[in-house]
Scaffold this active site. Structure first.
Site, PDB file in Angstrom:
ATOM      1  N   HIS A 205      -0.410  -8.138   0.769  1.00  0.00           N
ATOM      2  CA  HIS A 205       0.627  -7.208   0.340  1.00  0.00           C
ATOM      3  C   HIS A 205       1.691  -6.969   1.412  1.00  0.00           C
ATOM      4  O   HIS A 205       2.387  -5.952   1.383  1.00  0.00           O
ATOM      5  CB  HIS A 205       0.017  -5.872  -0.129  1.00  0.00           C
ATOM      6  CG  HIS A 205       0.898  -5.116  -1.096  1.00  0.00           C
ATOM      7  ND1 HIS A 205       1.589  -5.729  -2.117  1.00  0.00           N
ATOM      8  CD2 HIS A 205       1.201  -3.795  -1.199  1.00  0.00           C
ATOM      9  CE1 HIS A 205       2.272  -4.829  -2.806  1.00  0.00           C
ATOM     10  NE2 HIS A 205       2.063  -3.647  -2.274  1.00  0.00           N
TER      11      HIS A 205
ATOM     12  N   HIS B 182      -0.866   0.163   2.879  1.00  0.00           N
ATOM     13  CA  HIS B 182       0.270  -0.715   2.581  1.00  0.00           C
ATOM     14  C   HIS B 182       0.761  -1.406   3.856  1.00  0.00           C
ATOM     15  O   HIS B 182       1.006  -0.722   4.848  1.00  0.00           O
ATOM     16  CB  HIS B 182       1.435   0.103   1.998  1.00  0.00           C
ATOM     17  CG  HIS B 182       1.585  -0.020   0.519  1.00  0.00           C
ATOM     18  ND1 HIS B 182       0.747   0.618  -0.365  1.00  0.00           N
ATOM     19  CD2 HIS B 182       2.477  -0.712  -0.242  1.00  0.00           C
ATOM     20  CE1 HIS B 182       1.132   0.324  -1.614  1.00  0.00           C
ATOM     21  NE2 HIS B 182       2.166  -0.484  -1.557  1.00  0.00           N
TER      22      HIS B 182
ATOM     23  N   SER C 283       0.235   4.821   2.674  1.00  0.00           N
ATOM     24  CA  SER C 283       1.306   4.342   3.550  1.00  0.00           C
ATOM     25  C   SER C 283       0.837   4.341   4.999  1.00  0.00           C
ATOM     26  O   SER C 283       0.074   5.219   5.402  1.00  0.00           O
ATOM     27  CB  SER C 283       2.522   5.263   3.405  1.00  0.00           C
ATOM     28  OG  SER C 283       3.445   5.018   4.454  1.00  0.00           O
TER      29      SER C 283
ATOM     30  N   ASP D 264       6.230 -20.357  17.235  1.00  0.00           N
ATOM     31  CA  ASP D 264       6.951 -19.417  16.361  1.00  0.00           C
ATOM     32  C   ASP D 264       6.028 -18.515  15.547  1.00  0.00           C
ATOM     33  O   ASP D 264       6.487 -17.659  14.796  1.00  0.00           O
ATOM     34  CB  ASP D 264       7.940 -20.159  15.446  1.00  0.00           C
ATOM     35  CG  ASP D 264       7.263 -21.070  14.443  1.00  0.00           C
ATOM     36  OD1 ASP D 264       6.016 -21.087  14.378  1.00  0.00           O
ATOM     37  OD2 ASP D 264       7.964 -21.791  13.718  1.00  0.00           O
TER      38      ASP D 264
ATOM     39  N   SER E 237       3.961 -16.652  17.168  1.00  0.00           N
ATOM     40  CA  SER E 237       3.591 -15.657  18.174  1.00  0.00           C
ATOM     41  C   SER E 237       4.243 -14.309  17.894  1.00  0.00           C
ATOM     42  O   SER E 237       5.381 -14.241  17.430  1.00  0.00           O
ATOM     43  CB  SER E 237       4.016 -16.142  19.557  1.00  0.00           C
ATOM     44  OG  SER E 237       3.487 -17.424  19.813  1.00  0.00           O
TER      45      SER E 237
ATOM     46  N   THR F 286       7.671 -13.694  19.935  1.00  0.00           N
ATOM     47  CA  THR F 286       8.887 -14.484  19.724  1.00  0.00           C
ATOM     48  C   THR F 286       9.546 -14.085  18.404  1.00  0.00           C
ATOM     49  O   THR F 286       8.867 -13.696  17.448  1.00  0.00           O
ATOM     50  CB  THR F 286       8.580 -15.993  19.668  1.00  0.00           C
ATOM     51  OG1 THR F 286       7.646 -16.232  18.600  1.00  0.00           O
ATOM     52  CG2 THR F 286       7.987 -16.473  20.982  1.00  0.00           C
TER      53      THR F 286
END
Length: 681
Positions: A94, A203, A254, A613, A615, A618
């Site tokens: 989700h 969520h 939430s 990418d 990570s 980054t």
């Protein structure tokens, strides 16, 4: 003892120009990557291999019916009758920051620009690949279960709805959210650690609807931390240990623990309408614990990870016993529910209420809708009637007191707007029953469902079952509130699409599945009506991939803005390149990394990759210019424990080049920053 297999595979898909799925905000279009999305698969078989159960948790908004049907189709052609609709559970974490466009029902096209084949394919292929890896690595092993409370990581975002539930029921619980995490640990017969599945209700919306970087949010960060710890010395996304943090009954939960505030005045808007004195509902937003959304994601993700690690290390209760699974397709728009001996009620054709358009304190809607609307709005009703047609009197009456905004069950152009046929499914692994639900159950809805399933097992000779809800499974049907919560029509209730008796219908159906498992009569369950597969092709409003171009005297991968020569830890190294549309790469590279951070080793005169990418530290930003030009900016937020030394950042892309015969080719390229030095604080 069981046969166990675990697997993980990339399912990120295109990170640019695709609307992100979750907040239903058409402005929220992907333009880069923070963390990769993964599918994580777990297979449990009994020792004679007569039965199997597959649980998949994927870093996506939810599993759509189209996605599930295509996965099942591929599994069938690969494995025959081994993996089927009854013993394969597909669950979405989700995250609200993954690419959309993988739905066949028309409602979901509006905010995600139609059915986007590259997006759908990436998820299908990622799920299949993760199952393949688990399938190929089956070994004898043991399962352990543990449970415990996660603190400071959730609030109920519709507390006024929760208070509508009977006081006698509420008094049995200390909190208006489910704080309990259930954790399943897997080890092989030699004690080697294989992986874990954690179920926890919150969520993944620590990243808000202003975010444009694809990422897996707080749950994904918890997986990242656990896998990085166990796969020592490996890059993110590599290594054999697989840690899934799966969704549960998160409907009204939430992670934005500071609660709702008016962003213009700073005062609380924790009221039944979630509205502000100045600016209305649009100004009411919940804030996480951090100083920005990345920081909040980190804090909540770390809380969840730390609890899971604690439970994992202390897990001693072994799971043993037979495997079974039960599944039915049900027409949810027409279920009769016996409330008691004399009283029967029915579910409705799907419809969304006015408060659906209000959104939530985690992501507000457009226009001037507010939550808790039971009257409707003549202005919007008139527009709706003109554009989409008026709801029938039957649907209006069935959904009362919901004022209907979209009567999706009566809208069929160009295809139906919402599903009628829905999956209900339970898989039992010994004493653990995984209840796979097709949407977002609120806290109290989930409690009622778990209790009903547990009672059903108890009364048919299978006591002491651990019942866990896996959310966002198999097909997306929005929210499921209790009958009492439904009466006040906040967002979750307005999005309970099959009407006020939706929960009662599900409880009746899941009790039937539990009874069949407990009495060993699963084979007698009717399959139910098969869901449709619409012949859609590639129906999309996505901009076509045009040829990429470069500025004068530049080539792809050239540096436009260089790194500094020196950085300290905690600073941000940043470099900008002449770029190309990242969609080219998603569609033309199987194992693709957009970036690496590399460290120089003088003894061997070589560079080694320290980050990729996927990570956390980054960030990859793509900025579209005019005439086919674009830039890529890569940031590395240098962590505290970075070794001093010499580093560089590299960028990898593909550009689209038109050939004379109206064909196009995609050509790989790369760019490298200057070297820079990192010193200690």
């Amino acid at each position: 003892n069981y046969l166990l297999g675990v697997g993980r595979a990339d399912c990120t898909g295109p990170v640019a120009e695709i609307p992100l799925m979750g907040y239903a905000n058409p402005e929220q279009v992907g333009s880069g990557l923070h963390m990769r999305l993964y599918s994580r698969a777990f297979i449990v078989a009994n020792l004679d291999d007569s039965r199997r159960v597959v649980f998949v948790s994927a870093d996506i908004g939810m599993v759509s019916q189209r996605l599930r049907l295509e996965v099942l189709e591929k599994l069938k052609s690969k494995y025959g009758e081994l993996y089927r609709q009854d013993n394969v559970i597909l669950s979405g974490t989700h995250t609200h920051s993954g690419p959309g466009g993988y739905f066949q029902y028309t409602l979901f096209w509006i905010t995600s620009k139609g059915l986007i084949r590259p997006s759908l394919n990436a998820i299908v292929n990622g799920i299949i690949k993760s199952i393949d890896i688990a399938h190929q690595n089956m070994k004898r092993g043991r399962l352990f279960i543990n449970r415990g409370n996660v603190e400071n990581s959730q609030i109920n975002r519709s507390p006024f709805s929760y208070l509508e539930n009977p006081a006698s029921e509420r008094s049995r619980y200390s909190c208006n959210t489910d704080k309990e995490m259930v954790m399943l640990k897997m080890v092989d017969e030699n004690g080697q650690e294989l992986g874990l599945i954690s179920w926890f209700a919150v969520h993944p919306v620590s990243m808000n609807n202003t975010n444009h970087l694809v990422n897996s949010d707080n749950m994904g960060y918890a997986s990242y931390l656990f896998e990085q710890e166990k796969n020592k010395g490996m890059l993110p996304g590599e290594g054999s240990f697989v840690a899934a943090f799966a969704s549960s009954n998160l409907g009204d939960v939430s992670p934005n623990t500071k609660g709702p505030f008016c962003i213009n005045t700073g005062e609380s808007c924790n009221n039944p309408q979630s509205t502000c004195p100045v600016g209305g509902a649009k100004m009411c937003m919940a804030m996480g614990p951090g100083n920005d959304m990345f920081d909040s994601t980190r804090i909540i993700g770390q809380n969840i990870y730390l609890k899971a690690r604690d439970l994992y290390e202390k897990a001693s209760q072994e799971v043993t016993g037979p495997l079974s699974s039960a599944h039915q397709w049900v027409n949810m728009s027409d279920v009769s529910v016996d409330l008691n001996a004399t009283h029967t009620v029915k579910t409705c054709k799907p419809a969304l209420g006015h408060s659906f358009a209000a959104g939530t304190i985690d992501g507000v809607g457009a226009f001037n809708f507010t939550q808790g609307s039971v009257d409707g709005n003549p202005f919007w009703d008139e527009i709706r009637d003109q554009l989409l047609g008026e709801p029938s009197n039957e649907t209006k009456a069935c959904h009362k007191p919901k004022p209907i905004l979209f009567s999706t069950g009566e809208m069929t152009q160009p295809h139906p707007w919402h599903p009628d046929i829905v999956d209900v499914q339970i898989a039992a692994i010994g004493s653990l029953a995984i209840v796979a639900v097709p949407g977002e159950f609120t806290t109290m809805s989930g409690r009622r469902l778990r209790e009903a399933v547990k009672r059903e097992f108890d009364s048919h000779g299978t006591p002491r079952m651990d019942v866990v809800i896996a959310g966002l499974c198999n097909v997306y049907t929005h929210y499921i509130t209790t009958y009492e919560e439904y009466q006040v029509q906040r967002y979750e209730a307005a999005s309970t699409i099959y009407g006020p008796h939706t929960l009662s219908a599900y409880i009746q159906l899941y009790r039937g599945l539990a009874r069949a498992i407990a009495t060993n009569t699963v084979q007698d369950l009717p399959r139910g009506p098969e869901p449709p597969v619409f012949n859609i092709g590639n129906m999309t409003l996505l901009p076509p991939l045009t040829a990429d171009r470069v500025p004068v005297n530049k080539t792809f991968g050239d540096v436009l803005q260089e790194v500094r020569q020196q950085y300290r830890v905690r600073e941000v190294a940043e470099v900008t390149f002449v770029g190309a549309n990242p969609r080219n790469s998603a569609e033309n590279a199987t194992e693709h990394n957009f970036l690496t951070v590399e460290r120089y080793t003088s003894t061997s005169d070589s560079w080694s990759v320290v980050w990729n990418d996927a990570s956390w530290d980054t960030r990859f930003y793509w900025t579209k210019g005019s005439f086919g030009r674009s830039n890529v900016t890569i940031e590395w937020h240098i962590p505290c424990d970075t070794e001093p030394g010499v580093y560089r950042i590299r960028y990898f892309g593909h550009y689209k080049k038109k050939l004379s015969n109206n064909r196009a080719v995609f050509i790989p390229f790369e760019g490298t920053s200057s070297v820079f030095e990192i010193t200690t604080c």
